[in-house]
Design an enzyme around this catalytic site. Structure first.
Site, PDB file in Angstrom:
ATOM      1  N   LEU A  87      33.750  40.532  41.881  1.00  0.00           N
ATOM      2  CA  LEU A  87      34.688  40.243  42.971  1.00  0.00           C
ATOM      3  C   LEU A  87      33.979  40.337  44.311  1.00  0.00           C
ATOM      4  O   LEU A  87      33.441  41.394  44.658  1.00  0.00           O
ATOM      5  CB  LEU A  87      35.861  41.239  42.952  1.00  0.00           C
ATOM      6  CG  LEU A  87      36.698  41.254  41.672  1.00  0.00           C
ATOM      7  CD1 LEU A  87      37.552  42.514  41.614  1.00  0.00           C
ATOM      8  CD2 LEU A  87      37.565  40.014  41.598  1.00  0.00           C
ATOM      9  N   THR A  88      33.978  39.241  45.051  1.00  0.00           N
ATOM     10  CA  THR A  88      33.401  39.265  46.391  1.00  0.00           C
ATOM     11  C   THR A  88      34.179  40.250  47.252  1.00  0.00           C
ATOM     12  O   THR A  88      35.386  40.145  47.384  1.00  0.00           O
ATOM     13  CB  THR A  88      33.436  37.867  47.024  1.00  0.00           C
ATOM     14  OG1 THR A  88      32.668  36.968  46.218  1.00  0.00           O
ATOM     15  CG2 THR A  88      32.877  37.893  48.437  1.00  0.00           C
ATOM     16  N   CYS A  98      31.950  29.951  41.420  1.00  0.00           N
ATOM     17  CA  CYS A  98      32.475  30.298  42.746  1.00  0.00           C
ATOM     18  C   CYS A  98      32.862  29.032  43.510  1.00  0.00           C
ATOM     19  O   CYS A  98      32.031  28.144  43.715  1.00  0.00           O
ATOM     20  CB  CYS A  98      31.450  31.083  43.542  1.00  0.00           C
ATOM     21  SG  CYS A  98      32.044  31.569  45.188  1.00  0.00           S
ATOM     22  N   GLY A 154      41.668  34.939  33.797  1.00  0.00           N
ATOM     23  CA  GLY A 154      42.720  34.323  34.594  1.00  0.00           C
ATOM     24  C   GLY A 154      44.114  34.832  34.282  1.00  0.00           C
ATOM     25  O   GLY A 154      44.541  34.845  33.131  1.00  0.00           O
ATOM     26  N   ARG A 199      42.045  39.840  40.029  1.00  0.00           N
ATOM     27  CA  ARG A 199      43.167  40.217  40.888  1.00  0.00           C
ATOM     28  C   ARG A 199      44.059  41.261  40.235  1.00  0.00           C
ATOM     29  O   ARG A 199      44.634  42.111  40.913  1.00  0.00           O
ATOM     30  CB  ARG A 199      43.976  38.971  41.260  1.00  0.00           C
ATOM     31  CG  ARG A 199      43.233  38.011  42.165  1.00  0.00           C
ATOM     32  CD  ARG A 199      44.042  36.757  42.428  1.00  0.00           C
ATOM     33  NE  ARG A 199      44.326  36.036  41.184  1.00  0.00           N
ATOM     34  CZ  ARG A 199      45.233  35.072  41.080  1.00  0.00           C
ATOM     35  NH1 ARG A 199      45.938  34.718  42.128  1.00  0.00           N
ATOM     36  NH2 ARG A 199      45.419  34.457  39.932  1.00  0.00           N
TER      37      ARG A 199
END
Length: 497
Positions: free
Chosen positions: A120-121, A203, A304, A328
């Protein structure tokens, strides 16, 4: 006068015009002047002090330059590591693979049925990964590391190689489109303690795309295969490859991409079930992920829209994927790994969630230190995390299990839950309302309160209660209601995730 009018815009040198030489630009004009000029004679002094004519200066210098050996160009030094055994990525490369079949088998077994923490950026920082490990995460991945900058010893990229001693299986994700660059960066990651390497081929962010990295690698499967084979052959660690279903809007390339990754010798392929153009606006296509797993011999990790333990269970069962990955979902509720391990939902009270957030604050303090610079760095991350924490809602399976199939897109489900709560008119406690507040100003205030609590839960709860009752909460809620943000789950995710 007519001739001058024609040539004036071109600004021809007068000497070139007299010699009848046409103008070809700045360097051409200089050549014309040299050709039109009379030969320059260099004179030399004799023994008696008189001056004797010498050789033509231009001819002499030309002859000397032609006879002199070429000056070797000094090597370019940019801090890169160079290895003599870096493979070419060609199928007939004579280089023997450094990673063994036993290593690959052991790695594949270690990730089977696991829920991996996605790279995760910004969100995949060491303190947050450490928090996820506390809740049972067994496989973690670093933030994306630009291989080129890492080889130039960029301190930010080097810092992303760090792992915490509590991380059980830790991978470093690299962004590169060159074999030599990827191999050298992978070996630096191995020296830093990584257990495996992940190649970023998914990305969608423009800064990555414009450099030919990330999802841009999906445009040419044959080139991707050469790149993966070269890196896989040249590193002593298992290599996974994270892809999307395609670089454009079509999901058709997904099968060809997975085949290329398998043929190249990767340890596993991680498939984010959306295309680059879909970003986070469509539900992840787990049916296609399952079809690819059945067609290919390589382990497939699906990624996802996993927010609950029952979604992890059902999507693995439906797709037959080797493992799953969440991004997320972990940012919203880091305890999702605890739920998956125990097979039941944990619905923490507001006080229990404050304790979780306080623990993350303490990890940031330990990582960045508690001086002024450490505090500044902390404020770059903690309010950002609150932008995800505020989206948490309890989702018991008996109430929301069917919704996970009917509305698989994560933000759609949370939007429906939030709308139902608002319609019911339920009177939530002020602390709960504060933790759900989407205001960025509120997130900064809460982050500061955690810092000032200095590890004390009682002090943190006292500061949170003060914030909840000082009149700011109503203003923040009114501002959120007036905004057009899609429950905080809209375009921001396309950037953050």
């Amino acid at each position: 006068r007519t001739v001058m009018a024609l040539v004036a815009p071109l600004r021809l040198p007068a000497r070139a015009l007299r010699a009848g030489i046409s103008y070809r630009g700045g360097s051409g004009a200089r050549r014309a002047r040299r050709a039109a000029a009379p030969a320059q004679t260099r004179h030399r002094a004799t023994a008696d002090g008189s001056v004797a004519p010498g050789e033509d200066a231009t001819a002499a210098s030309t002859a000397t330059a032609a006879d002199a050996p070429p000056t070797p160009k000094p090597p370019h030094v940019d801090g890169r590591r160079s290895y003599s055994d870096v493979p070419t990525g060609l199928e007939d490369s004579p280089t023997r693979r450094l990673v063994t079949e036993e290593q690959l088998a052991s790695f594949r077994a270690s990730i089977a049925d696991e829920l991996l923490l996605a790279p995760l950026t910004k969100g995949g920082n060491l303190p947050f990964r450490r928090l996820c490990v506390d809740f049972g995460c067994n496989v973690t991945v670093s933030e994306m590391v630009f291989a080129r900058f890492l080889l130039r010893r960029n301190p930010v990229e080097k810092a992303r190689l760090r792992r915490h001693r509590s991380e059980k299986l830790f991978g470093v994700q690299l962004a590169t489109n060159q074999i030599v660059e990827g191999v050298n960066a992978a070996r630096l990651a191995e020296e830093a303690g990584a257990d495996f390497i992940d190649l970023n081929c998914g990305c969608p962010i423009h800064e990555t795309w414009k450099r030919g990295l990330g999802a841009a690698l999906l445009k040419k499967p044959a080139k991707l295969e050469r790149l993966v084979r070269g890196i896989a052959d040249g590193t002593g660690l298992p290599l996974t490859v994270k892809i999307r279903l395609g670089a454009g809007g079509s999901e058709a390339p997904a099968r060809q991409l997975a085949e290329a990754v398998e043929n190249a010798g990767a340890a596993a392929v991680i498939i984010h079930g959306r295309t680059k153009e879909q970003r986070y606006t469509r539900a992840a296509n787990w049916d296609l992920i399952g079809e690819i797993q059945r067609e290919r011999g390589i382990p497939v990790v699906g990624n996802g829209d996993i927010l609950t333990h029952y979604e992890h269970r059902d999507r693995l069962a439906r797709s037959g994927a080797h493992a799953a990955m969440t991004g997320r979902g972990a940012l919203i509720k880091p305890w999702i790994f605890k739920e998956v391990a125990e097979g039941v939902e944990w619905a923490p009270t507001p006080e229990e969630r404050v304790e979780v957030y306080l623990r993350l604050c303490s990890y940031f303090k330990e990582h960045f230190f508690t001086d002024e610079m450490g505090h500044s760095r902390y404020l770059e991350f903690m309010p950002w995390h609150f932008g995800f924490f505020c989206r948490y809602r309890p989702l018991p399976e008996d109430t929301y299990g069917a919704m996970a199939s009917e509305h698989p897109l994560l933000q759609t489900r949370l939007g429906i839950v939030a709308a139902a709560e608002q319609a019911s008119g339920a009177d939530l406690p002020r602390m709960e309302r504060l933790l759900r507040c989407e205001s960025e100003e509120a997130h900064v205030r809460l982050s500061e309160a955690l810092w000032d609590a200095d590890g004390s839960l009682d002090k943190a709860l006292e500061l949170f209660e003060t914030i909840a009752n000082d009149g700011s909460l109503e203003r923040w809620e009114a501002e959120a209601a007036a905004s057009d943000r899609d429950n905080g789950m809209g375009g921001g995710d396309a950037i953050r995730g």
